[in-house]
Design a protein around this motif. Sequence first.
Motif, PDB file in Angstrom:
ATOM      1  N   ASN A 167      54.963 -25.929  -6.248  1.00 15.58           N
ATOM      2  CA  ASN A 167      55.199 -24.490  -6.356  1.00 15.58           C
ATOM      3  C   ASN A 167      56.531 -24.203  -7.042  1.00 15.58           C
ATOM      4  O   ASN A 167      57.470 -25.002  -6.955  1.00 15.58           O
ATOM      5  CB  ASN A 167      55.264 -23.849  -4.964  1.00 15.58           C
ATOM      6  CG  ASN A 167      53.898 -23.639  -4.352  1.00 15.58           C
ATOM      7  OD1 ASN A 167      52.900 -23.544  -5.047  1.00 15.58           O
ATOM      8  ND2 ASN A 167      53.860 -23.565  -3.027  1.00 15.58           N
ATOM      9  N   THR A 168      56.641 -23.043  -7.652  1.00 14.78           N
ATOM     10  CA  THR A 168      57.943 -22.575  -8.110  1.00 14.78           C
ATOM     11  C   THR A 168      58.853 -22.415  -6.897  1.00 14.78           C
ATOM     12  O   THR A 168      58.450 -21.849  -5.879  1.00 14.78           O
ATOM     13  CB  THR A 168      57.811 -21.228  -8.833  1.00 14.78           C
ATOM     14  OG1 THR A 168      56.959 -21.395  -9.972  1.00 14.78           O
ATOM     15  CG2 THR A 168      59.162 -20.710  -9.283  1.00 14.78           C
ATOM     16  N   CYS A 215      62.861 -28.454 -13.721  1.00 15.59           N
ATOM     17  CA  CYS A 215      63.434 -28.779 -12.416  1.00 15.59           C
ATOM     18  C   CYS A 215      64.906 -29.164 -12.556  1.00 15.59           C
ATOM     19  O   CYS A 215      65.345 -29.639 -13.618  1.00 15.59           O
ATOM     20  CB  CYS A 215      62.684 -29.955 -11.771  1.00 15.59           C
ATOM     21  SG  CYS A 215      60.985 -29.597 -11.272  1.00 15.59           S
ATOM     22  N   LYS A 262      62.200 -27.145  -8.430  1.00 17.25           N
ATOM     23  CA  LYS A 262      61.514 -26.419  -9.493  1.00 17.25           C
ATOM     24  C   LYS A 262      61.999 -24.985  -9.533  1.00 17.25           C
ATOM     25  O   LYS A 262      61.847 -24.245  -8.586  1.00 17.25           O
ATOM     26  CB  LYS A 262      60.002 -26.462  -9.290  1.00 17.25           C
ATOM     27  CG  LYS A 262      59.225 -25.906 -10.477  1.00 17.25           C
ATOM     28  CD  LYS A 262      57.748 -26.216 -10.360  1.00 17.25           C
ATOM     29  CE  LYS A 262      56.991 -25.750 -11.593  1.00 17.25           C
ATOM     30  NZ  LYS A 262      55.563 -26.097 -11.517  1.00 17.25           N
ATOM     31  N   ARG A 263      62.574 -24.616 -10.665  1.00 16.02           N
ATOM     32  CA  ARG A 263      63.143 -23.281 -10.802  1.00 16.02           C
ATOM     33  C   ARG A 263      62.072 -22.250 -11.156  1.00 16.02           C
ATOM     34  O   ARG A 263      61.021 -22.607 -11.690  1.00 16.02           O
ATOM     35  CB  ARG A 263      64.238 -23.290 -11.868  1.00 16.02           C
ATOM     36  CG  ARG A 263      65.442 -24.145 -11.507  1.00 16.02           C
ATOM     37  CD  ARG A 263      66.532 -23.989 -12.510  1.00 16.02           C
ATOM     38  NE  ARG A 263      66.246 -24.746 -13.712  1.00 16.02           N
ATOM     39  CZ  ARG A 263      66.755 -25.944 -14.000  1.00 16.02           C
ATOM     40  NH1 ARG A 263      67.578 -26.519 -13.148  1.00 16.02           N
ATOM     41  NH2 ARG A 263      66.466 -26.571 -15.115  1.00 16.02           N
TER      42      ARG A 263
END
Length: 217
Positions: A145-146, A197, A216-217
């Motif tokens: 996931n983000t 990431c 994860k950005r």
Amino acid sequence: MSEAVETARLMDAVYRHQRHVYDLTRKYYLLGRDHLIRELLPPSGGDVLELGCGTGRNLIAAARIYPDANFYGLDISAQMLETAERNIARAGLGSRIRLIEGDAANPAATDALGVPSFDRVFYSYTLSMIPVWREALSAGASRLNTGGRILVVDFGQQSGLPAWFSKILFTWLKSFHVTPRADLREELELVAAKSACRLEFRSLYRGYSDYAELLKR
């Protein structure tokens, strides 16, 4: 024969008997697993995936610490999953931990779980055993996931320990088809760049273990 099928047969052969004493013996040298579990910190209701879950030891420990999260484990070895199922049932966590047999390097291997992406994906002393470990890292990143995190702990290069120790350790590990990844950091940097990431990487226990997180950005 496909590489995944060959790997599954190899892992079943290696752990057919060892799985019964795996957790008892590995606790003395798979250092950093509990550190990783403490750093998971999944959100309430979050989904956590372990790729290469083995006997279920880590999933059980994490489920006890984080009672509001959902846990999933994947392993290519049917023998290990049989042991994991038994251990999870014995711990009374069968309703909170789901297992699936599959290849960690296949991004679609967890589709049957019905979870499109995960808040945490972790590898605990797994990448040193997976022949296609780079593909397994990329597959994990594709399931994230983000705002999610990948966490990794595995054998380091023993840089802060005596040369004789690393020689003995690496020779012994080879007999179990375990290969510490000398280029783990470089590969994680590539995954971070491709997956948007941020990478944090450090050695533990004088280089005995490598520990990394990808956010994860």
